[in-house]
Design an enzyme around this catalytic site. Structure first.
Site, PDB file in Angstrom:
ATOM      1  N   LYS A 246       0.842  -1.099   0.064  1.00 23.36           N
ATOM      2  CA  LYS A 246      -0.094  -0.058   0.052  1.00 23.36           C
ATOM      3  C   LYS A 246       0.990   1.280  -0.004  1.00 23.36           C
ATOM      4  O   LYS A 246       2.077   1.199   0.645  1.00 23.36           O
ATOM      5  CB  LYS A 246      -0.742  -0.176   1.364  1.00 23.36           C
ATOM      6  CG  LYS A 246      -1.884  -0.977   1.342  1.00 23.36           C
ATOM      7  CD  LYS A 246      -2.695  -1.038   2.787  1.00 23.36           C
ATOM      8  CE  LYS A 246      -3.648  -2.097   2.868  1.00 23.36           C
ATOM      9  NZ  LYS A 246      -4.819  -1.924   2.164  1.00 23.36           N
ATOM     10  N   ARG A 320     -10.164 -11.496   2.527  1.00 23.24           N
ATOM     11  CA  ARG A 320     -11.097 -12.690   2.019  1.00 23.24           C
ATOM     12  C   ARG A 320     -10.325 -14.047   1.775  1.00 23.24           C
ATOM     13  O   ARG A 320     -11.205 -14.946   1.795  1.00 23.24           O
ATOM     14  CB  ARG A 320     -11.658 -12.227   0.433  1.00 23.24           C
ATOM     15  CG  ARG A 320     -10.505 -12.105  -0.742  1.00 23.24           C
ATOM     16  CD  ARG A 320     -10.941 -11.495  -1.747  1.00 23.24           C
ATOM     17  NE  ARG A 320     -11.125  -9.968  -1.468  1.00 23.24           N
ATOM     18  CZ  ARG A 320     -11.329  -9.043  -2.557  1.00 23.24           C
ATOM     19  NH1 ARG A 320     -11.719  -9.404  -3.722  1.00 23.24           N
ATOM     20  NH2 ARG A 320     -11.256  -7.817  -2.103  1.00 23.24           N
TER      21      ARG A 320
END
Length: 468
Positions: A246, A320
């Site tokens: 990120k 996820r």
């Protein structure tokens, strides 16, 4: 004498003659309230410019110079924009002391008491404690014990989200769940090391690069004959994004990436505290998504617990992955209800903003119950569709599916569709995609960590399986 103490130091207390009355004032009743005030107080309210505008406060003196009463503006009684937790601003606005709400038409004392406790929360682990917060007399007819339990569970969850990652790793998440289990006589099992790599390969892969060992924590509570309710929470204690790192600005709040786990813990505490007639299971996969030689890579293919192979399209779509293994474990028991909580996608925030979590379910009746529960307890959510044709966006040329399809569209929906692949048996499945953070202070919602949807989940379970 105190009935209970919230973890932030605010108190909900029994009736005391010293409690200063708080008089709720609306645009509709202000003339009558003003006329009933003693002349000096009426003149003081006018001199300080008090109006019944929502959130306005006037501290009215008595003849002895002490505080005689508090006027608290609620605005227009029927205004659709009225904040139901408006009373949550009072603990930060009033001087220390004891207070009580006066009864008023249309004023929900129990909801105001909860807002008071939620608004009184402070996170002070790393600083000197502030001055004592004001205390509130439990409103007549309100279930003070139930209000206190909910507030304490929310405070505990907020504490977890607010704790920085250097002091909150997977081991500390495990310790919090073990402490919770010990309080309620629950059983806690933990999987890590070689067993984790074998049985929960996606969880292992995401956490392998961190020196803090990944793990799956599994709490069970309640009688075997009761309907099984399983809560699953995403416990990523910090998310660098992995090798798909990120930018710095997007990493600043990543201590909150375990907000789903905190919400699940808070909901579990409320359910067990109320002794609801369910068999509760709480599953939290906890990892740190770090960068090192052991990090999983874009393009890797990993076989999940469910047997499905997953091509890694992006290492920053790690939540996820760990939820997939946890949901496969949950689904094997075919529970009556699965609720999963996750700070999962930026797409949900773009669509709905930070205050309104998205939820997904295939069950229309369950969706109505979720929305109703959120409205009832002022823990709002918004349903997004599990649009089946978008499942093709998860296609992979070399594996059963890809964890992060390219393209800018429908990110929250494709993430929810990915998760549903791992819980095919359980039709009553609700997925919450939440932010887990209050960007600014609002009544009852101080800036910082928040366990969004935890109170909703508790209300949903309590309505579906009422206490006998």
């Amino acid at each position: 004498m105190p009935l209970t103490r919230a973890s932030d130091g605010s108190l909900l207390i029994a009736a005391t003659p010293e409690a200063v009355p708080i008089r709720p004032v609306t645009a509709e009743n202000w003339n009558a309230v003003e006329a009933a005030l003693p002349e000096p107080q009426r003149r003081f309210a006018a001199a300080t410019g008090f109006t019944p505008k929502a959130g306005r406060i006037a501290l009215l003196p008595g003849e002895d110079g002490g505080l005689a009463c508090v006027l608290f503006g609620l605005g227009d009684a029927g205004a659709p924009s009225r904040d139901r937790f408006l009373a949550g601003k009072l603990p930060a606005a009033l001087p220390p002391g004891d207070y009580r709400f006066e009864a008023s038409d249309g004023f929900d004392g129990a909801e105001a008491a909860l807002a008071w406790l939620l608004g009184g929360y402070r996170y002070e682990r790393y600083r000197k404690p502030g001055e004592p917060r004001p205390r509130l007399v439990a409103p007549e007819g309100a279930d003070a014990a139930a209000i206190a339990r909910v507030a304490a569970a929310v405070a505990a969850g907020r504490d977890l989200v607010n704790t920085p990652a250097n002091d909150l790793g997977p081991a500390e998440i495990e310790a919090a769940i073990r402490d919770l289990g010990a309080r309620f006589g629950a059983t806690v099992a933990v999987t890590l090391g070689e067993e984790l790599e074998r049985d929960f390969p996606l969880v292992h892969a995401v956490g392998a690069a961190s020196p803090r060992a990944p793990r799956l924590i599994d709490l069970t509570w309640g009688k075997a004959e009761n309907p099984l309710v399983t809560l699953v929470g995403k416990g990523v204690v910090f998310d660098t994004g992995g090798l798909d790192i990120k930018p710095a600005s997007n990493m600043l709040l990543m201590k909150k990436d375990m907000g789903g786990a905190a919400a699940a813990l808070a909901a579990a505490e409320m359910i067990m505290g109320a002794d609801l007639p369910v068999r509760l299971r709480l599953i939290v996969p906890s990892v740190e998504n770090a960068i090192a030689g052991e990090a999983f890579r874009p393009g890797d293919v990993i076989r999940s617990r469910a047997g499905l192979t997953v091509e890694i399209g992006n290492t920053d779509a790690e939540g996820r992955l760990i939820l997939a293994d946890a949901l496969a474990l949950a689904d094997a028991e075919e529970p009556d209800l699965i609720i999963d909580f996750a700070t999962l996608t930026g797409a949900a925030r773009v669509a709905l903003g930070p205050d309104l979590p998205a939820f997904f379910t295939e069950d229309g009746a369950l969706a109505e119950a979720v929305a109703e529960a959120g409205e009832r307890v002022n823990d709002p959510v918004w349903r997004l569709p599990l649009h089946a044709p978008y499942a093709s966006l998860l296609d992979s040329k070399i594996a059963d599916l890809n964890n992060a399809p390219g393209g800018p569209f429908a990110g929250a929906i494709t993430a929810a569709l990915f998760l549903r692949r791992f819980a095919p048996r359980t039709k009553a499945h609700v997925h919450f995609d939440l932010f887990g953070w209050n960007p600014s202070t609002k009544p009852g919602r101080p800036e910082g960590g928040e366990v969004q949807t935890a109170r909703l989940a508790y209300a949903l379970v309590a309505g579906r399986y009422p206490a006998r």
